[in-house]
Design a protein around this motif. Structure first.
Motif, short mmCIF file in Angstrom:
data_model
loop_
_atom_site.label_atom_id
_atom_site.label_comp_id
_atom_site.label_asym_id
_atom_site.label_seq_id
_atom_site.Cartn_x
_atom_site.Cartn_y
_atom_site.Cartn_z
N UNK A 74 -53.25 76.58 51.50
CA UNK A 74 -53.45 76.53 50.05
C UNK A 74 -54.12 75.20 49.66
N UNK A 88 -62.09 74.96 46.31
CA UNK A 88 -62.29 75.59 45.00
C UNK A 88 -62.58 74.55 43.93
N UNK A 89 -61.90 73.41 43.99
CA UNK A 89 -62.02 72.40 42.94
C UNK A 89 -63.07 71.33 43.26
N UNK A 121 -44.90 71.95 44.31
CA UNK A 121 -43.98 72.25 43.21
C UNK A 121 -43.88 73.76 42.97
N UNK A 122 -44.97 74.48 43.21
CA UNK A 122 -44.96 75.92 42.95
C UNK A 122 -44.65 76.72 44.21
N UNK A 153 -41.23 77.82 46.60
CA UNK A 153 -39.76 77.78 46.60
C UNK A 153 -39.19 76.79 47.62
N UNK A 195 -39.40 73.40 45.88
CA UNK A 195 -39.16 73.30 44.43
C UNK A 195 -38.08 72.28 44.09
N UNK A 253 -38.44 79.52 40.26
CA UNK A 253 -38.83 78.36 41.06
C UNK A 253 -38.21 78.42 42.44
N UNK A 281 -45.18 82.58 42.99
CA UNK A 281 -45.24 81.85 41.73
C UNK A 281 -46.50 81.00 41.61
N UNK A 282 -47.04 80.55 42.73
CA UNK A 282 -48.24 79.70 42.67
C UNK A 282 -49.41 80.47 42.05
N UNK A 297 -48.54 80.17 38.22
CA UNK A 297 -48.38 78.78 37.76
C UNK A 297 -49.66 77.96 37.99
N UNK A 298 -50.34 78.21 39.09
CA UNK A 298 -51.56 77.45 39.37
C UNK A 298 -52.83 78.28 39.17
N UNK A 304 -56.87 78.17 41.19
CA UNK A 304 -56.31 76.84 40.89
C UNK A 304 -56.78 76.31 39.53
N UNK A 339 -54.65 73.73 37.53
CA UNK A 339 -54.53 72.31 37.88
C UNK A 339 -55.60 71.57 37.09
N UNK A 378 -44.29 72.24 34.17
CA UNK A 378 -44.31 71.68 35.52
C UNK A 378 -44.60 70.18 35.57
#
Lengths: 137, 544
Positions: free
Chosen positions: A30, A37-38, A89-90, A92, A95, B53, B59-60, B63-64, B68, B71, B371
């Motif tokens: 990831x 991607x960024x 953070x995202x 589990x 977390x 969470x 969840x990513x 949430x992201x 992405x 972010x 977050x």
């Protein structure tokens, strides 16, 4: 295995720095994907120097991070740390490292003082590194 | 279906203008682009934030974002609170409605429900003074506030804010506030007399959220997922009203339609032109009347284009807006209740005793469900130290969102520029505040921070996301007493036309320091009722 092994190495170093644990392969994938991607996978100039330094000497990550944070701005180097923090953070498995932690006021004060002292120490160590990186670009 | 009225837009104004017409039996067609979430977007579970969470391995994705997009890079900017699942709200805007500005960042929507799909659900009626500054009267709006409140479902308490708002329509019992807000409110009640004397008042934010079953919508589940969830029907979204309207046989919803212009034919009705939002195939419609409710900037484009006013300057209003992260000292080290909502917990109104017209309003939000990593970006210590610090302080963190009022001036305007070689027309926006005004705003912010400090809440930093960031736009086709081009009558009929009405915030000639969505909806209801009456009168006259 990606075609940018340095990105994977970077993922290991950054995750260990942030939460003290090795990242899972899912997290590494990831992180590599997010960098691509960024547009964070082609550092240049002083960012490239700082990243190169951290890949060789991971213990310098803390001081450099502290110096960049103090200086402010939105450097690519620091953005990578935020990206990894977001990914951890995202997930589990990690977390808990980002969830609120209750503490007595005494313990809170001790922790804040410890964090503050640590931050100043890191800043003192990291500032010369920043100057070095900028001077050699 | 012979069409009595076309309504352009499915946002808060569009659905609330259409509703009284549809309920009165008139044939209404709503034209809308109506973008919706992508089918392959991850489904957001209806479970508490804390549970997700610890357990959801997907969840990513929400949430992201799969790309992405959640972010944020760079400085805090407009729409920072638009989470990945809600990015569809701004899809196609740049392609179909480009803007050009160095001083103003506009956020517009072509979504089903418009910007209402990401609305913060704050419910603030305007009071007598505020209406007077717009050449309107509060008493003309009371029944429309009531009608809208019953339609959308409003919950709140009657407290110190009630007299300042000029009273509230009927409300369900309030949502429970979280541990953070409880401590601030308790501190306020202990010091109330001193701070009220200086013009500072605090209360619970009235919200368009159900606390009990309402028109088939359930009460709020307290999952703290309000910035993420798309399907939580407890929070009002215009699409819930649209779903109700679609049950009527005299209502037709036409999506994928981007309206570009109209031609008022007087007694013969109105022709409305547009094109398919993807294929660009031309489309044309006809009705007896037209209600423009596409949002202030979109409606301005349609009106300017239709009336041939390219490169004509018209005013624009926007609440100046500031974010202030704060730390609530009494909450430090304490455990916070897990069950909560993410919307505004408290609202503060500061009306300086020496200048009560120059009021400032702020909302207090507790920070958790957006977050931690977003805080790391802005903090002056290392990320690692920041994680440790914010874990300890998270339960006491909040954000003050401060709105200031806005009045018309020559330094705030927009104009439509013709697109070259088939390109879309561009809306040029210029917006600036004089130094005197900017200083006054900063002074008021410092005063608000001082009062919150007295309640235990200390400001950490002040963030100016730039002009346009409040996403409260108004004034482009304002109501005036005199007959001027590109303005509206008190009935919101667009001058220079006979059958065209404006139902969104374009008509407001002043913006008080508060969210305007509830008043937009009430005014839209008013316009819908008036158009229904006019159609009825015309039918009687025709029969006679």
């Amino acid at each position: 295995m990606s075609d940018q092994p340095w990105l994977e190495k970077e993922a290991f170093i950054v995750a260990r720095y942030l939460v003290g644990r090795r990242p899972t392969s899912r997290i590494v994938e990831r992180y590599v994907a997010a960098n691509r991607q960024l547009g964070l996978d082609a550092p240049a100039g002083h960012d490239q120097k700082l990243i190169g330094l951290v890949l060789r000497y991971p213990t310098l990550l803390g001081p450099i991070d502290a110096a960049l944070a103090f200086r402010g701005g939105h450097d690519l180097f620091r953005t990578k740390l935020v990206v990894m923090a977001a990914i951890l953070e995202s997930s589990p498995e990690y977390a808990l490292h980002f969830m609120p932690q209750a503490a007595s006021r005494f313990r809170l004060a001790v922790n804040v003082a410890r964090i503050g002292l640590g931050a100043v120490t890191m800043l003192v160590l990291g500032w010369p590194l920043l100057l070095w990186a900028r001077s050699r670009v | 279906m012979r069409c009595d009225c076309i309504v352009v837009g499915s946002g808060p104004a569009g659905v609330n203008a259409a509703a009284p017409l549809v309920e009165s039996g008139w044939n209404v067609t709503m034209l809308d682009v109506g973008n919706e979430p992508r089918r392959d977007d991850p489904r957001i579970p209806s479970r508490p934030f804390s549970e997700i969470r610890h357990s959801d391995f997907d969840q990513h994705r929400y949430f992201l974002g799969d790309r992405f997009e959640g972010i944020p890079l760079g400085k805090v900017r407009i729409g920072a609170q638009l989470t990945p699942a809600r990015q569809y709200v701004v899809a196609d805007v740049e392609r179909l409605m480009p803007t050009n500005s160095e001083s103003f960042s506009a956020l517009e929507s072509l979504a089903l429900g418009g910007l209402g799909s990401a609305w913060g659900a704050n419910v603030f009626p305007f009071n007598d003074d505020e209406f007077a500054r717009m050449s309107l009267r509060r008493c003309d709006f009371d029944r429309h506030y009531e009608a809208v409140a019953r339609r959308i479902g409003v919950s709140g308490s009657y407290d110190d804010l009630t007299p300042l708002m000029g009273g509230y329509p009927s409300m369900m019992p309030p949502l429970g506030i979280d541990s953070n807000a409880e401590r601030i409110l308790a501190s306020y009640h202990r010091k109330k007399r001193q701070v009220n004397r200086k013009g500072f008042y605090l209360g619970q934010t009235p919200l368009a959220v159900c606390t009990q079953e309402h028109r088939g919508r359930p009460p709020h589940p307290y999952h703290d997922m309000d910035f993420w969830a798309l399907d939580d029907r407890s929070v009002y979204r215009p699409r819930w009203t649209l779903d109700e309207l679609k049950q009527f046989p005299n209502f037709q919803y036409v999506n994928r339609t981007f309206v570009t212009s109209f031609e008022d034919q007087g007694a013969a009705g109105v022709d409305v032109h547009g094109h398919h939002s993807e294929s660009l195939e031309a489309k044309a419609f006809h009705a007896r009347t037209l209600i423009l409710a596409a949002g202030t900037l979109s409606t301005a484009r349609i009106a300017l284009r239709s009336l041939g006013h390219y490169q004509t300057r018209i005013p624009i209003l926007c609440n100046p807006y500031t974010y202030i992260p704060v730390i609530n000292l009494p909450m430090i080290g304490r455990v916070a209740r897990d069950a909560r909502h993410s919307l505004a917990q408290l609202t503060a109104i500061y009306r300086p005793v020496d200048d009560p017209i120059d009021a400032v309003q702020s909302q207090f939000y507790s920070y958790r469900s957006l977050l931690m990593f977003k805080l790391l970006k802005e903090n002056p210590v290392s990320c690692r130290a920041g994680i440790h610090l914010f874990r300890l302080l998270m339960n006491s963190l909040g954000v003050l969102a401060i709105n200031h009022s806005d009045t018309i001036s020559e330094a705030k305007y927009c104009e439509l520029r013709r697109g070259l070689a088939g390109a879309a027309d561009t809306l040029r926006i210029d917006y600036s505040l004089s130094e005197v005004v900017a200083d006054r705003l900063r002074r008021r912010e410092r005063e608000v921070c001082r009062y919150f400090r007295r309640l235990g809440c200390w400001a950490l930093k002040t963030i100016y996301p730039g002009h346009g960031s409040s996403i409260h736009y108004a004034g482009t086709l304002r109501i005036t007493d005199s007959d001027q081009p590109l303005t509206c009558t008190h009935a919101c009929r667009l001058r220079g036309t006979r059958q065209v009405y404006v139902a969104d915030a374009s008509v407001f000639s002043y913006l008080p320091a508060k969210g305007l969505t509830f008043t937009i909806m009430a005014n839209a209801n008013r316009v819908g009722c008036q158009v229904a009456e006019t159609l009825g009168a015309e039918r009687v006259a025709a029969a006679a």
